[in-house]
Design a protein around this motif. Structure first.
Motif, mmCIF file in Angstrom:
data_model
loop_
_atom_site.group_PDB
_atom_site.id
_atom_site.type_symbol
_atom_site.label_atom_id
_atom_site.label_comp_id
_atom_site.label_asym_id
_atom_site.label_seq_id
_atom_site.Cartn_x
_atom_site.Cartn_y
_atom_site.Cartn_z
ATOM 1 N N SER A 85 0.826 -1.202 0.000
ATOM 2 C CA SER A 85 0.000 0.000 0.000
ATOM 3 C C SER A 85 0.860 1.252 0.000
ATOM 4 O O SER A 85 0.593 2.221 -0.736
ATOM 5 C CB SER A 85 -0.935 -0.011 1.212
ATOM 6 N N ASP A 86 1.914 1.262 0.815
ATOM 7 C CA ASP A 86 2.812 2.420 0.861
ATOM 8 C C ASP A 86 3.464 2.675 -0.497
ATOM 9 O O ASP A 86 3.708 3.833 -0.871
ATOM 10 C CB ASP A 86 3.906 2.200 1.907
ATOM 11 N N ALA A 87 3.757 1.596 -1.207
ATOM 12 C CA ALA A 87 4.418 1.727 -2.502
ATOM 13 C C ALA A 87 3.446 2.076 -3.626
ATOM 14 O O ALA A 87 3.877 2.417 -4.737
ATOM 15 C CB ALA A 87 5.145 0.424 -2.847
ATOM 16 N N ASN A 88 2.139 2.013 -3.336
ATOM 17 C CA ASN A 88 1.120 2.281 -4.354
ATOM 18 C C ASN A 88 0.054 3.228 -3.795
ATOM 19 O O ASN A 88 -1.125 2.848 -3.672
ATOM 20 C CB ASN A 88 0.480 0.963 -4.821
ATOM 21 N N PRO A 89 0.425 4.442 -3.474
ATOM 22 C CA PRO A 89 -0.539 5.377 -2.881
ATOM 23 C C PRO A 89 -1.714 5.629 -3.825
ATOM 24 O O PRO A 89 -1.553 5.670 -5.044
ATOM 25 C CB PRO A 89 0.290 6.647 -2.661
ATOM 26 N N GLY A 90 -2.888 5.759 -3.250
ATOM 27 C CA GLY A 90 -4.072 6.023 -4.061
ATOM 28 C C GLY A 90 -4.668 4.791 -4.709
ATOM 29 O O GLY A 90 -5.533 4.900 -5.587
ATOM 30 N N HIS A 91 -4.231 3.588 -4.285
ATOM 31 C CA HIS A 91 -4.783 2.360 -4.868
ATOM 32 C C HIS A 91 -6.269 2.234 -4.536
ATOM 33 O O HIS A 91 -6.772 2.813 -3.566
ATOM 34 C CB HIS A 91 -4.017 1.140 -4.362
#
Length: 355
Positions: A139-145
């Motif tokens: 999640s941190d690596a893909n903000p706005g998922h």
């Protein structure tokens, strides 16, 4: 991770008569529910229903999967599942090079994640806290998922009463339920979660909020996770420690599967969309979040049968579970339930979807 084939070879013959006897002695209403939730015949053997392989959590999320299921085993002191019965028997018989199970992690105190004690016990992340950490890192690596639904199934019993030497499964009591909430909050924090309190708002009950269409738009919950408890056998008595004093899940982290008419019900499970056609769509129109299954017990994938998949996709169920998001699948055919682009779709039942 898949079970060691030698485990299935020695445990399968023990399990099949046990489950056949259980089904034979079920009250008619429970037997009807079991038949609806598991409508397919066993393919070649009892263990075929457990013959599936899940990709790592991060791989599934990167591929667009937005619904994952974690089976929870209580283990407050640690070590309950570090030396499973079939591995003990296989070692005594001189077998070596058994498929690894991360014994060091299993000996640590805390909630564990795997399917079935003494049968299907290999896991990518044996500790619940580990699994949550992997989810948070993605999640941190893909903000706005797009929002992610994490289904939680607490395992309420094992084989210890019917199979001598089997693991004594930890009790899912108030401390265990509280541990689940605490673990989730410790990894995600409140701001990464959409909880029952967020849905209920000023409504008197959680179900009232769902029926008032209080669920947010996808854009409002980007980057967030929703945790939802499955209730095995709809045994809500076992969830009394989670629900007592929290009739509408006030202050709780996870939603809980229920039936229409219950104060806490915002999430309903209808595994079989082919049974009672129109039921899922009706529930969706009323405002409930519905989980349904595109394939059950490996049958559809083995036979490349898309009837259940097509019915489930058309039903409007917001959470669609499958063991086969990739093609070709492990059986070598093209059966697949492809993740939606961006992790979500326009609902065919309750939304105006542009062609």
């Amino acid at each position: 991770m898949p079970a060691d084939p030698r485990v299935m070879k020695i445990m399968g013959p023990r399990l099949k008569p046990l489950f056949e006897s259980m089904q034979k002695n079920m009250p008619p209403d429970q037997a009807a529910v079991m038949k609806e939730e598991h409508p397919n015949p066993l393919t070649d053997s009892f263990t075929d229903a457990l013959d599936y392989i899940q990709a790592p959590l991060e791989m599934q999320l990167r591929a667009g999967v937005r619904s994952l299921e974690l089976d929870l085993q209580a283990d407050p002191q640690g070590g309950l599942y570090a030396n499973p019965l079939p591995y003990r028997e296989l070692r005594q018989a001189g077998e070596k090079d058994l498929a690894p199970i991360y014994e060091e992690q299993l000996r640590q105190p805390g909630m564990k994640v795997f399917h079935l004690a003494d049968v299907d016990f290999r896991s990518q992340c044996p500790r619940f806290h580990q699994c949550l950490t992997l989810l948070r890192q993605w999640s941190d690596a893909n903000p706005g998922h797009s929002p992610v639904f994490i289904l939680l199934e607490p395992k309420l019993s094992g084989l210890e009463k019917v199979v001598p030497g089997a693991s004594a499964v930890g009790a899912f009591d108030k401390a265990a339920f509280d541990e689940v909430d605490a673990d989730i909050l410790s990894v995600f924090g409140r701001d990464r979660l959409f909880t029952p309190d967020d849905l209920r708002g000023k409504h008197s009950t959680l179900e009232g909020a769902a029926l008032a269409n209080a669920w947010p738009q996808v854009t409002a919950v980007r980057g967030k996770f929703l945790f939802l408890f499955l209730v095995p056998g709809l045994n809500l008595k076992a969830f009394a420690p989670y629900l007592e004093g929290h009739d509408s899940l006030e202050g709780r982290v996870a939603f809980v599967q229920g039936l229409p008419g219950m104060k806490h019900t915002a999430f309903v499970m209808v595994d079989n969309a082919l049974a009672k056609p129109g039921r899922v769509s009706d529930l969706v129109r009323k405002g409930y979040i519905v989980r349904s299954r595109a394939d059950i017990d490996t049958w559809e994938a083995r036979h490349d049968d898309v009837h259940r998949k097509d019915a489930t996709l058309a039903s409007g169920a917001q959470i669609i579970s499958t063991d086969y998001p990739q093609s070709p699948n492990i059986y070598g055919n093209d059966y697949q339930v492809q993740p939606f682009a961006g992790g979500f779709r326009c609902n065919p039942v309750v939304a105006s979807c542009a062609k």
